[in-house]
Enzyme design. Sequence first.
Site, PDB file in Angstrom:
ATOM      1  N   ARG A   5       0.830  -1.149  -0.137  1.00  0.00           N
ATOM      2  CA  ARG A   5       0.072   0.075  -0.016  1.00  0.00           C
ATOM      3  C   ARG A   5       0.900   1.213   0.077  1.00  0.00           C
ATOM      4  NH1 ARG A   5      -2.035  -3.372   4.298  1.00  0.00           N
ATOM      5  NH2 ARG A   5      -4.346  -4.205   3.738  1.00  0.00           N
TER       6      ARG A   5
ATOM      7  N   HIS B 245      -4.300  -8.919   3.981  1.00  0.00           N
ATOM      8  CA  HIS B 245      -5.678  -8.959   4.033  1.00  0.00           C
ATOM      9  C   HIS B 245      -6.201  -9.897   5.147  1.00  0.00           C
ATOM     10  CE1 HIS B 245      -6.736  -8.070  -0.648  1.00  0.00           C
ATOM     11  NE2 HIS B 245      -6.485  -7.032   0.265  1.00  0.00           N
TER      12      HIS B 245
END
Length: 299
Positions: A149, A271
């Site tokens: 990210r 995740h």
Amino acid sequence: MAWQTFLQEFENYMHLERSLSENTVAAYCHDVLKLKQFLDISNPKDDPLKVNISDLHNFIEYINELGMADYTQARIISGLKAFFKYLTFEDLISENPAEQLEAPKLGRKLPDTLSFPEIEQVLNAVDLSESNGTRDRCMLEVLYSSGLRVSELINLRISNTYFDIGFLRVIGKGSKERLVPIGRSAQKFLKIYLNEVRVHVDVKPESRDIVFLNRFGAGLSRISVFTMVKKQVALAGIKKKVSPHTFRHSFATHLIEGGADLRAVQEMLGHESITTTEIYTHLDRDFLSQTLKDFHPRG
């Protein structure tokens, strides 16, 4: 005045970081203004940070009584959720009052991706002779190689790079740590940047362990990474709307297309749920479907 200031910043965020279309950005801002107009009549609040879940429920009840179509109501709720999520993301509010608003499920949008040739186009478009060329190429290589990210990229620390085993230690959402592999090409450019470029930067004390720095020796902002990506994509001649997150999407999709285990990809992306990772299997399913049509006798 507070509403207008937050709306302007929200609009900039949607343009620069979310790369949303002009129509979507305008619609979301209009939705927030609808809420303000309702509150001006029913329960005036000069600051959106003071809005609570009760205010939002009253507003939804109001637009429902006006006879708005379900799709329009869903769109308005989506706009409000985006706005208050932004306020939470910027740590302006601690809790998102719109989080529990219910709207019709309209399906999950598949993330945009770049093909591998397009990825190479962007990487090769970087001018290494420019002052920040090596750094920018390195950042793009790491984004695609490890699926980071933006926040993880700009907070990456030198002490968390392990070239001997080919891994990075990443601080993800909720301050959760994970180890992610880094590819050979990304390692090569990271070593060049650290050993031949960064060593010549006058680093600020608080940024000594931060990998990627600006010309003033401080850490980078998210906006600067988004701007850099847009510049390199334009130089590569690619017309798609691309953000740093596109490299993360492409990383995941290309892995799964190549047959990678879904749980391994889940671990690398950080995740919480496997269902989040499953959105990247769309191309793989298309590929399997086409294979069946092409090669099965009854395809």
